[in-house]
Write a protein that holds these residues in place. Structure first.
Motif, mmCIF file in Angstrom:
data_model
loop_
_atom_site.group_PDB
_atom_site.id
_atom_site.type_symbol
_atom_site.label_atom_id
_atom_site.label_comp_id
_atom_site.label_asym_id
_atom_site.label_seq_id
_atom_site.Cartn_x
_atom_site.Cartn_y
_atom_site.Cartn_z
ATOM 1 N N GLY A 494 14.110 -38.304 20.980
ATOM 2 C CA GLY A 494 12.895 -38.560 20.210
ATOM 3 C C GLY A 494 11.713 -37.999 20.966
ATOM 4 O O GLY A 494 11.473 -38.379 22.118
ATOM 5 N N ALA A 495 10.967 -37.093 20.324
ATOM 6 C CA ALA A 495 9.944 -36.332 21.037
ATOM 7 C C ALA A 495 8.867 -37.203 21.661
ATOM 8 O O ALA A 495 8.295 -36.841 22.685
ATOM 9 N N SER A 496 8.565 -38.338 21.071
ATOM 10 C CA SER A 496 7.517 -39.203 21.622
ATOM 11 C C SER A 496 8.077 -40.544 22.071
ATOM 12 O O SER A 496 7.359 -41.536 22.109
ATOM 13 N N ASN A 497 9.344 -40.567 22.439
ATOM 14 C CA ASN A 497 10.006 -41.803 22.845
ATOM 15 C C ASN A 497 10.435 -41.677 24.303
ATOM 16 O O ASN A 497 11.345 -40.906 24.624
ATOM 17 N N ASN A 498 9.785 -42.410 25.185
ATOM 18 C CA ASN A 498 10.090 -42.309 26.609
ATOM 19 C C ASN A 498 11.522 -42.732 26.911
ATOM 20 O O ASN A 498 12.213 -42.112 27.722
ATOM 21 N N LYS A 499 11.968 -43.806 26.275
ATOM 22 C CA LYS A 499 13.344 -44.256 26.474
ATOM 23 C C LYS A 499 14.323 -43.232 25.914
ATOM 24 O O LYS A 499 15.420 -43.025 26.460
ATOM 25 N N GLY A 500 13.941 -42.579 24.829
ATOM 26 C CA GLY A 500 14.796 -41.560 24.249
ATOM 27 C C GLY A 500 15.018 -40.379 25.172
ATOM 28 O O GLY A 500 16.049 -39.698 25.075
ATOM 29 N N THR A 501 14.079 -40.111 26.069
ATOM 30 C CA THR A 501 14.253 -39.021 27.025
ATOM 31 C C THR A 501 15.437 -39.282 27.932
ATOM 32 O O THR A 501 16.209 -38.369 28.246
ATOM 33 N N ILE A 502 15.603 -40.529 28.369
ATOM 34 C CA ILE A 502 16.752 -40.876 29.210
ATOM 35 C C ILE A 502 18.044 -40.702 28.416
ATOM 36 O O ILE A 502 19.032 -40.157 28.921
ATOM 37 N N LEU A 503 18.037 -41.165 27.161
ATOM 38 C CA LEU A 503 19.225 -41.001 26.319
ATOM 39 C C LEU A 503 19.545 -39.532 26.107
ATOM 40 O O LEU A 503 20.709 -39.115 26.177
ATOM 41 N N GLY A 504 18.529 -38.719 25.835
ATOM 42 C CA GLY A 504 18.756 -37.293 25.635
ATOM 43 C C GLY A 504 19.359 -36.616 26.847
ATOM 44 O O GLY A 504 20.267 -35.786 26.728
ATOM 45 N N ALA A 505 18.872 -36.980 28.043
ATOM 46 C CA ALA A 505 19.430 -36.412 29.274
ATOM 47 C C ALA A 505 20.890 -36.812 29.443
ATOM 48 O O ALA A 505 21.728 -35.997 29.846
ATOM 49 N N ALA A 506 21.215 -38.069 29.112
ATOM 50 C CA ALA A 506 22.594 -38.528 29.229
ATOM 51 C C ALA A 506 23.502 -37.798 28.247
ATOM 52 O O ALA A 506 24.616 -37.371 28.604
ATOM 53 N N VAL A 507 23.048 -37.620 27.001
ATOM 54 C CA VAL A 507 23.867 -36.938 25.994
ATOM 55 C C VAL A 507 24.101 -35.485 26.379
ATOM 56 O O VAL A 507 25.235 -34.974 26.330
ATOM 57 N N PHE A 508 23.043 -34.803 26.797
ATOM 58 C CA PHE A 508 23.185 -33.387 27.141
ATOM 59 C C PHE A 508 24.129 -33.193 28.319
ATOM 60 O O PHE A 508 25.041 -32.353 28.267
ATOM 61 N N TRP A 509 23.943 -33.972 29.377
ATOM 62 C CA TRP A 509 24.775 -33.758 30.560
ATOM 63 C C TRP A 509 26.185 -34.305 30.389
ATOM 64 O O TRP A 509 27.104 -33.870 31.076
ATOM 65 N N ALA A 510 26.369 -35.236 29.468
ATOM 66 C CA ALA A 510 27.732 -35.639 29.131
ATOM 67 C C ALA A 510 28.473 -34.467 28.485
ATOM 68 O O ALA A 510 29.653 -34.215 28.774
ATOM 69 N N PHE A 511 27.764 -33.749 27.608
ATOM 70 C CA PHE A 511 28.347 -32.557 27.000
ATOM 71 C C PHE A 511 28.663 -31.503 28.056
ATOM 72 O O PHE A 511 29.741 -30.888 28.055
ATOM 73 N N GLN A 512 27.740 -31.296 28.989
ATOM 74 C CA GLN A 512 27.967 -30.311 30.061
ATOM 75 C C GLN A 512 29.157 -30.702 30.925
ATOM 76 O O GLN A 512 30.004 -29.870 31.263
ATOM 77 N N GLN A 513 29.222 -31.975 31.300
ATOM 78 C CA GLN A 513 30.313 -32.446 32.147
ATOM 79 C C GLN A 513 31.649 -32.323 31.433
ATOM 80 O O GLN A 513 32.668 -31.946 32.030
ATOM 81 N N ALA A 514 31.662 -32.637 30.138
ATOM 82 C CA ALA A 514 32.902 -32.549 29.368
ATOM 83 C C ALA A 514 33.403 -31.112 29.302
ATOM 84 O O ALA A 514 34.605 -30.854 29.460
ATOM 85 N N THR A 515 32.507 -30.167 29.069
ATOM 86 C CA THR A 515 32.934 -28.768 28.984
ATOM 87 C C THR A 515 33.436 -28.252 30.325
ATOM 88 O O THR A 515 34.359 -27.440 30.376
ATOM 89 N N ILE A 516 32.839 -28.719 31.413
ATOM 90 C CA ILE A 516 33.318 -28.311 32.742
ATOM 91 C C ILE A 516 34.741 -28.803 32.963
ATOM 92 O O ILE A 516 35.610 -28.071 33.466
ATOM 93 N N GLN A 517 35.008 -30.052 32.598
ATOM 94 C CA GLN A 517 36.351 -30.593 32.791
ATOM 95 C C GLN A 517 37.364 -29.901 31.877
ATOM 96 O O GLN A 517 38.491 -29.613 32.290
#
Length: 586
Positions: A494-517
């Motif tokens: 969410g562009a103006s949601n501070n808590k959403g920034t943490i969620l977005g980082a978790a979702v993106f890097w979960a995708f990155q970690q999954a593709t690496i594995q």
């Protein structure tokens, strides 16, 4: 490597990128400034901080850099380096903003992108500044030499010069931060609807502090300090690393269980079963990758199963009203089920298939007691019934995890204060309509420059933490794609949601970690192509989020209520416009 070790590294990277993305949340989400050159301040923070911990340049070591201040008393340390890097990045952000902030939004984005590319090319071309195209190394993260923590190691406190036992001191700091963070999360989940004794756990975890009139933030701090002190005392008096790590780990798992229970209780039976089906379907769709013999079968089988899964989900959304209404909750339940199976069940398959029950139990124990590292030749030996001999130690990743969590949540708290302050309301008014702001006697230009300074400082702060984490810098790391990764993170939550920034980082890097594995199951010649394919997948993810969730997963947040004692308020008033005069919302 235990799955817990992978998760700890994952959380550290998520924390750093969340701080980096905070800057774009402030610039774009709250102020409406589209900055395509945010990575430039990430670069500035990384290199400036490293200069404070590098020794003076030695011409004979084939590494050249402009300054090495590690030998300068008081100045030559990470703390000063991080502070100076944050300030310098903020100042440069202000200087860049002054001539460009009056440009139209798209011109501003392109101009700042050009500035960031100039920064990157300067580092690449000027060998005297930071070793040019070669990596800049020769420094260590703070206190790295004291790890892994052993019972007889000592730590010399900076400035004071006093020597203290390293293991009790550093483990106490780690335990205090982790305990306080868990307690702060638990403070927002004491919901009477949950079936678990959340209030009792909160009272026990705060050691009775919840009985007083302290706010949640202070209760979390008090509980963390007491827990850290007790952990350090146990290690100092009884040399009991394993019991201390067990208590800290199990308390965090108890908090996770309460949080998950509160979310699950809000799901209907159909939604929960649909989520389990979705998570199981994803596991089945990925089975050809590790088990298929040929590469063609791996790719074709996985794509076919994924297509069927996505098609079934889309059809259910179109034909089932209850499914369409709860699709995000179903995805959340499916993700929770998938992660639980991946973390607790899949690591046991190998040992159990080989008939090694004791090995399976040791693996499960290592993942449960995540605060400690297991295995290897270095550590403290324990003999546990049913598990056998365990070599236990505290490694640097656990300590780094505590530090990054502290920085991430501290920056989040300050960003929340900013968003709910009169200053934050003016920023959102500037984003919505500058003419209204001018009519009330405010100068939008001044507020835009201030937003650029603060957002760029957050980018520099993240850069300093990144330099500390990677223990080496190269110009390739700071390519323009980093800015677009941060933008994707912001849009996911969410562009103006501070808590959403943490969620977005978790979702993106979960995708990155999954593709690496997943790439590790392909032949070496194809792994590069598999990893490159995720860039295209990332672009598709960006488009899907923008099309179906223009306000992000968490939507717009309500910042009309100020924070009091660590408690944040959020509600259905997301669309209420802010008053540009800085007064309270009606």
């Amino acid at each position: 490597m235990a799955v817990a070790d992978v998760v700890i590294s994952f959380v550290v990277v998520v924390g750093i990128y969340a701080i980096l993305s905070y800057g774009l949340t402030l610039k774009y989400g709250h102020t409406g400034l589209l900055d395509f050159g945010h990575v430039g301040f990430f670069l500035v923070g990384a290199y400036v901080s490293v200069f404070f911990v590098l020794p003076p340049d030695d011409p004979g070591d084939f590494t050249a850099y402009v300054a090495g201040l590690a030998d300068v008393p008081v100045v030559g340390n990470w703390l000063v380096g991080i502070v100076v890097a944050t300030v310098v990045a903020g100042v440069i952000g202000g200087l860049v903003a002054l001539p460009t902030i009056r440009l139209r939004e798209d011109y501003l984005a392109i101009t700042v992108l050009g500035v960031s590319v100039i920064f990157q090319r300067f580092v690449q071309a000027e060998t005297w500044f930071a070793n040019g195209p070669d990596a800049l190394r020769g420094y260590s993260p703070p206190l790295k030499g004291n790890f892994p923590l052993l019972l007889n190691s000592e730590l010399t406190l900076p400035v004071v010069g006093a020597t203290v036992p390293a293991t009790p001191t550093l483990f106490a700091v780690t335990a205090a931060v982790v305990w306080a963070v868990a307690l702060a999360v638990l403070g927002g989940e004491r919901d009477p609807a949950t079936r678990l004794p959340a209030s009792s756990l909160y009272f026990a975890g705060s050691f009775g502090a919840a009985a007083g009139d302290l706010g949640r933030g202070r209760v979390a701090a008090v509980g963390g300090i007491v827990a850290g002190t007790l952990s350090g005392g146990v290690l100092l008096l009884a040399d009991a690393i394993l019991p201390a790590g067990v208590v800290v780990s199990l308390f965090v798992w108890a908090v996770v269980l309460v949080v998950v229970s509160a979310r699950v209780d809000r799901l209907g039976r159909r939604e929960w079963l649909a989520g389990i089906g979705l998570g199981t379907g994803l596991l089945v769709a990925l089975l050809p990758i590790p088990y298929a013999g040929s590469v063609a079968v791996k790719i074709a089988g996985t794509l076919a199963l994924l297509t069927a899964l996505v098609g079934g989900f889309y059809r259910a959304v179109r034909t089932r009203e209850w499914f369409a209404a709860g699709k995000l909750r179903i995805i959340g339940a499916g993700s929770l089920w998938f992660v639980s199976v991946w973390y607790f069940v899949l690591p046991l398959v190998g040992p159990l298939a080989g008939g090694d029950l004791s090995g399976a139990l040791r693996t499960l124990f290592a993942n449960l007691i995540w605060a400690l590292a297991f295995g290897g030749d270095v550590g403290v030996d324990y003999l546990v019934t049913g598990l056998g001999r365990l070599t236990v130690r505290v490694d640097y990743q656990r300590f780094l995890l505590a530090g990054v969590l502290l920085f991430m949540l501290g920056a989040y708290y300050l960003l929340e204060l900013t968003a709910r302050s009169p200053f934050g309301r003016v920023l959102r008014a500037v984003r919505n309509d500058e003419d209204v702001v001018r009519s009330l006697g405010k100068d939008p230009f001044v507020y835009k420059v201030q937003s650029m300074v603060l957002g760029s400082a957050l980018g520099g702060f993240a850069g300093a933490l990144w330099a500390m984490y990677t223990q080496g810098l190269t110009f390739v790391t700071f390519a323009p794609r980093v800015t677009f990764i941060a933008l994707l993170i912001v849009f996911i939550g969410g562009a103006s949601n501070n808590k959403g920034t943490i969620l977005g980082a978790a979702v993106f890097w979960a995708f990155q970690q999954a593709t690496i594995q997943l790439a590790s199951f392909f032949p070496p010649a194809l792994r590069v192509n598999v990893l490159a394919f995720r860039l295209a997948a990332m672009g598709v993810l960006f488009l899907v989020v923008l099309y179906y969730l223009p306000d992000g997963v968490l939507g717009r947040a309500d910042y009309s209520t100020p924070i009091a004692d660590g408690t944040t308020a959020a509600g259905p008033r997301d669309g209420v416009p802010a008053r540009a005069d800085g007064g309270d919302d009606e």
